[in-house]
Design a protein around this motif. Sequence first.
Motif, PDB file in Angstrom:
ATOM      1  N   GLY A  97      40.108  34.346  36.493  1.00  0.00           N
ATOM      2  CA  GLY A  97      40.243  34.308  35.042  1.00  0.00           C
ATOM      3  C   GLY A  97      39.378  33.261  34.379  1.00  0.00           C
ATOM      4  N   MET A  98      39.862  32.797  33.234  1.00  0.00           N
ATOM      5  CA  MET A  98      39.093  31.831  32.449  1.00  0.00           C
ATOM      6  C   MET A  98      39.430  30.411  32.864  1.00  0.00           C
ATOM      7  SD  MET A  98      37.055  33.438  30.471  1.00  0.00           S
ATOM      8  CE  MET A  98      36.433  32.194  29.377  1.00  0.00           C
ATOM      9  N   PRO A  99      38.408  29.606  33.176  1.00  0.00           N
ATOM     10  CA  PRO A  99      38.663  28.188  33.441  1.00  0.00           C
ATOM     11  C   PRO A  99      39.331  27.565  32.208  1.00  0.00           C
ATOM     12  CG  PRO A  99      36.410  28.783  34.010  1.00  0.00           C
ATOM     13  CD  PRO A  99      36.989  29.956  33.280  1.00  0.00           C
ATOM     14  N   ALA A 100      40.044  26.489  32.438  1.00  0.00           N
ATOM     15  CA  ALA A 100      40.714  25.715  31.380  1.00  0.00           C
ATOM     16  C   ALA A 100      42.008  26.364  30.878  1.00  0.00           C
ATOM     17  CB  ALA A 100      39.786  25.417  30.194  1.00  0.00           C
ATOM     18  N   ILE A 101      42.303  27.591  31.313  1.00  0.00           N
ATOM     19  CA  ILE A 101      43.559  28.221  30.909  1.00  0.00           C
ATOM     20  C   ILE A 101      44.490  28.170  32.125  1.00  0.00           C
ATOM     21  CG2 ILE A 101      44.682  30.338  30.082  1.00  0.00           C
ATOM     22  CD1 ILE A 101      42.872  29.029  27.981  1.00  0.00           C
ATOM     23  N   ALA A 102      45.406  27.185  32.112  1.00  0.00           N
ATOM     24  CA  ALA A 102      46.279  26.907  33.266  1.00  0.00           C
ATOM     25  C   ALA A 102      45.422  26.679  34.515  1.00  0.00           C
ATOM     26  CB  ALA A 102      47.297  28.033  33.476  1.00  0.00           C
ATOM     27  N   ASP A 103      44.244  26.187  34.323  1.00  0.00           N
ATOM     28  CA  ASP A 103      43.264  25.902  35.379  1.00  0.00           C
ATOM     29  C   ASP A 103      42.462  24.687  34.947  1.00  0.00           C
ATOM     30  OD1 ASP A 103      43.588  27.699  37.401  1.00  0.00           O
ATOM     31  OD2 ASP A 103      42.249  29.219  36.578  1.00  0.00           O
ATOM     32  N   PRO A 104      41.750  24.034  35.902  1.00  0.00           N
ATOM     33  CA  PRO A 104      40.931  22.888  35.492  1.00  0.00           C
ATOM     34  C   PRO A 104      39.774  23.313  34.583  1.00  0.00           C
ATOM     35  CG  PRO A 104      41.001  23.125  37.897  1.00  0.00           C
ATOM     36  CD  PRO A 104      41.671  24.309  37.328  1.00  0.00           C
ATOM     37  N   PRO A 125      38.010  38.083  32.183  1.00  0.00           N
ATOM     38  CA  PRO A 125      39.436  38.392  32.198  1.00  0.00           C
ATOM     39  C   PRO A 125      40.303  37.145  32.085  1.00  0.00           C
ATOM     40  CG  PRO A 125      38.285  39.408  34.046  1.00  0.00           C
ATOM     41  CD  PRO A 125      37.327  38.459  33.420  1.00  0.00           C
ATOM     42  N   ASN A 126      41.488  37.374  31.542  1.00  0.00           N
ATOM     43  CA  ASN A 126      42.485  36.307  31.418  1.00  0.00           C
ATOM     44  C   ASN A 126      43.840  36.993  31.514  1.00  0.00           C
ATOM     45  OD1 ASN A 126      44.249  35.224  28.787  1.00  0.00           O
ATOM     46  ND2 ASN A 126      43.706  33.680  30.285  1.00  0.00           N
ATOM     47  N   ALA A 127      44.700  36.492  32.389  1.00  0.00           N
ATOM     48  CA  ALA A 127      45.972  37.185  32.655  1.00  0.00           C
ATOM     49  C   ALA A 127      46.860  37.239  31.407  1.00  0.00           C
ATOM     50  CB  ALA A 127      46.703  36.493  33.807  1.00  0.00           C
ATOM     51  N   ALA A 128      46.877  36.155  30.630  1.00  0.00           N
ATOM     52  CA  ALA A 128      47.763  36.111  29.457  1.00  0.00           C
ATOM     53  C   ALA A 128      47.408  37.200  28.451  1.00  0.00           C
ATOM     54  CB  ALA A 128      47.681  34.733  28.807  1.00  0.00           C
ATOM     55  N   CYS A 171      53.942  33.413  29.311  1.00  0.00           N
ATOM     56  CA  CYS A 171      53.869  32.357  30.325  1.00  0.00           C
ATOM     57  C   CYS A 171      53.541  32.926  31.694  1.00  0.00           C
ATOM     58  CB  CYS A 171      55.149  31.540  30.353  1.00  0.00           C
ATOM     59  SG  CYS A 171      56.596  32.460  30.761  1.00  0.00           S
ATOM     60  N   TYR A 172      53.052  32.029  32.557  1.00  0.00           N
ATOM     61  CA  TYR A 172      52.716  32.371  33.931  1.00  0.00           C
ATOM     62  C   TYR A 172      53.870  31.937  34.822  1.00  0.00           C
ATOM     63  CZ  TYR A 172      47.802  32.945  32.514  1.00  0.00           C
ATOM     64  OH  TYR A 172      46.636  33.376  31.932  1.00  0.00           O
ATOM     65  N   GLU A 173      54.059  32.649  35.934  1.00  0.00           N
ATOM     66  CA  GLU A 173      55.097  32.207  36.864  1.00  0.00           C
ATOM     67  C   GLU A 173      54.777  32.611  38.287  1.00  0.00           C
ATOM     68  OE1 GLU A 173      56.778  29.922  37.848  1.00  0.00           O
ATOM     69  OE2 GLU A 173      58.117  29.857  36.109  1.00  0.00           O
ATOM     70  N   GLU A 199      50.657  41.519  39.247  1.00  0.00           N
ATOM     71  CA  GLU A 199      49.423  41.908  39.937  1.00  0.00           C
ATOM     72  C   GLU A 199      48.459  42.703  39.037  1.00  0.00           C
ATOM     73  OE1 GLU A 199      49.482  39.889  42.546  1.00  0.00           O
ATOM     74  OE2 GLU A 199      49.219  41.397  44.104  1.00  0.00           O
ATOM     75  N   LEU A 200      48.257  42.188  37.837  1.00  0.00           N
ATOM     76  CA  LEU A 200      47.381  42.882  36.876  1.00  0.00           C
ATOM     77  C   LEU A 200      46.005  43.157  37.464  1.00  0.00           C
ATOM     78  CD1 LEU A 200      48.348  40.789  33.741  1.00  0.00           C
ATOM     79  CD2 LEU A 200      48.705  43.246  34.000  1.00  0.00           C
ATOM     80  N   THR A 201      45.539  44.331  37.211  1.00  0.00           N
ATOM     81  CA  THR A 201      44.206  44.837  37.627  1.00  0.00           C
ATOM     82  C   THR A 201      44.084  45.048  39.139  1.00  0.00           C
ATOM     83  OG1 THR A 201      42.931  42.782  37.965  1.00  0.00           O
ATOM     84  CG2 THR A 201      43.111  43.552  35.689  1.00  0.00           C
ATOM     85  N   GLU A 227      51.518  38.011  41.737  1.00  0.00           N
ATOM     86  CA  GLU A 227      51.319  37.119  40.583  1.00  0.00           C
ATOM     87  C   GLU A 227      51.958  37.733  39.341  1.00  0.00           C
ATOM     88  OE1 GLU A 227      47.788  34.470  40.842  1.00  0.00           O
ATOM     89  OE2 GLU A 227      46.836  36.400  41.190  1.00  0.00           O
ATOM     90  N   TYR A 228      52.612  36.869  38.565  1.00  0.00           N
ATOM     91  CA  TYR A 228      53.369  37.355  37.405  1.00  0.00           C
ATOM     92  C   TYR A 228      52.956  36.691  36.099  1.00  0.00           C
ATOM     93  CZ  TYR A 228      56.751  39.770  40.330  1.00  0.00           C
ATOM     94  OH  TYR A 228      57.338  40.640  41.194  1.00  0.00           O
ATOM     95  N   THR A 229      52.919  37.503  35.065  1.00  0.00           N
ATOM     96  CA  THR A 229      52.781  36.994  33.694  1.00  0.00           C
ATOM     97  C   THR A 229      53.905  37.608  32.870  1.00  0.00           C
ATOM     98  OG1 THR A 229      50.390  36.726  33.913  1.00  0.00           O
ATOM     99  CG2 THR A 229      51.254  36.855  31.681  1.00  0.00           C
ATOM    100  N   LEU A 230      54.592  36.760  32.097  1.00  0.00           N
ATOM    101  CA  LEU A 230      55.718  37.242  31.282  1.00  0.00           C
ATOM    102  C   LEU A 230      55.338  37.216  29.801  1.00  0.00           C
ATOM    103  CD1 LEU A 230      58.537  35.001  32.877  1.00  0.00           C
ATOM    104  CD2 LEU A 230      57.644  37.191  33.718  1.00  0.00           C
TER     105      LEU A 230
END
Length: 296
Positions: A97-104, A125-128, A171-173, A199-201, A227-230
């Motif tokens: 996904g995209m850096p800086a989004i729940a990532d460094p 791509p970005n899971a959110a 949110c991510y979980e 497990e998107l995509t 992997e889950y996104t709510l």
Amino acid sequence: MRVQRSFGAESEEGALYIVGTPIGHLQDLSPRAREILEQVDVIAAEDTRHTRKLLTRFDIAKKPLISYHEHNRKTRGPQLIERLLAGESVALVSDAGMPAIADPGEDLVREALERGLHVIPVPGPNAAITALVASGIPPVPFVFLGFLPRHPKEREEALSRWKEAEAALVCYEAPHRVISTLESVYRVLGDRRIAVARELTKTHEEWLRGTVGEALAHLAEHPPRGEYTLVIAGADPSARKPEAAWWSSLTVEEHVEWYLRRGQSRKEAIRSAARDRSLPKREVYRIVHLENKEEQ
Ligand code: SAM
């Protein structure tokens, strides 16, 4: 105030590219992302082995990969900035996904900007956002909460801050905490509409769309994996209890009296009280008249 023009001669040297990579499906790597990864002098990657596989898969020529993650960002950040200042171009990627989004990435972007360097996004791509757009829950406005705190007490405090918000909450979980987090959502926000995206995509992409209670019932039978996104629906303003009106503790007669004491005529005071209570004037008149009679 600084103006950055991302395309053209000015941007050719020393730019930091923030590059989105797939969250599952490899074909989601954009042609532009591939091109930038091929062109830059160095790639800063959350997990170099993971990124090496992606580069190999896309036949991207071997080039320096520098690890940049949560635990070395304080020392690696300045080294990357030095390279940028020396005129090298750097692509920052995370595992997915995209850096800086729940990532460094956030710190490196800020430091680069502070040093007057170009920071150029290469969206991917970005899971959110991917979960939000197919959730069926009104997507705008939305609030991205990242990972909620692990401990239920702190998690529930974090959720309660958004209880009144009419925005969708994303949110991510991790799989082993999904049930506990849904229980927190149920306790704090109630049995709201929710979309649980798994497990998107990927081959096992799966959606649970319904209420929090229904999702919990399903997961009790099908233990969470992957992997889950709510995406949780925002507060419903129509379900909110109306605040008690200022006159709610007054009898009809006291209500009329209140207006009389403020200088209204009897006719006006009856009209005002009737309007407040959404009652016909006749009814207010009848009640007041009756009470007066009883007093005589
Ligand atoms: N930077 C990434 C992005 O832009 O989405 C997020 C990285 S974060 C460390 C990883 C979390 O994102 C996972 O634990 C999961 O909650 C969510 N996630 C990532 N890929 C996902 C997928 N394919 N399906 C559902 N959720 C995913």
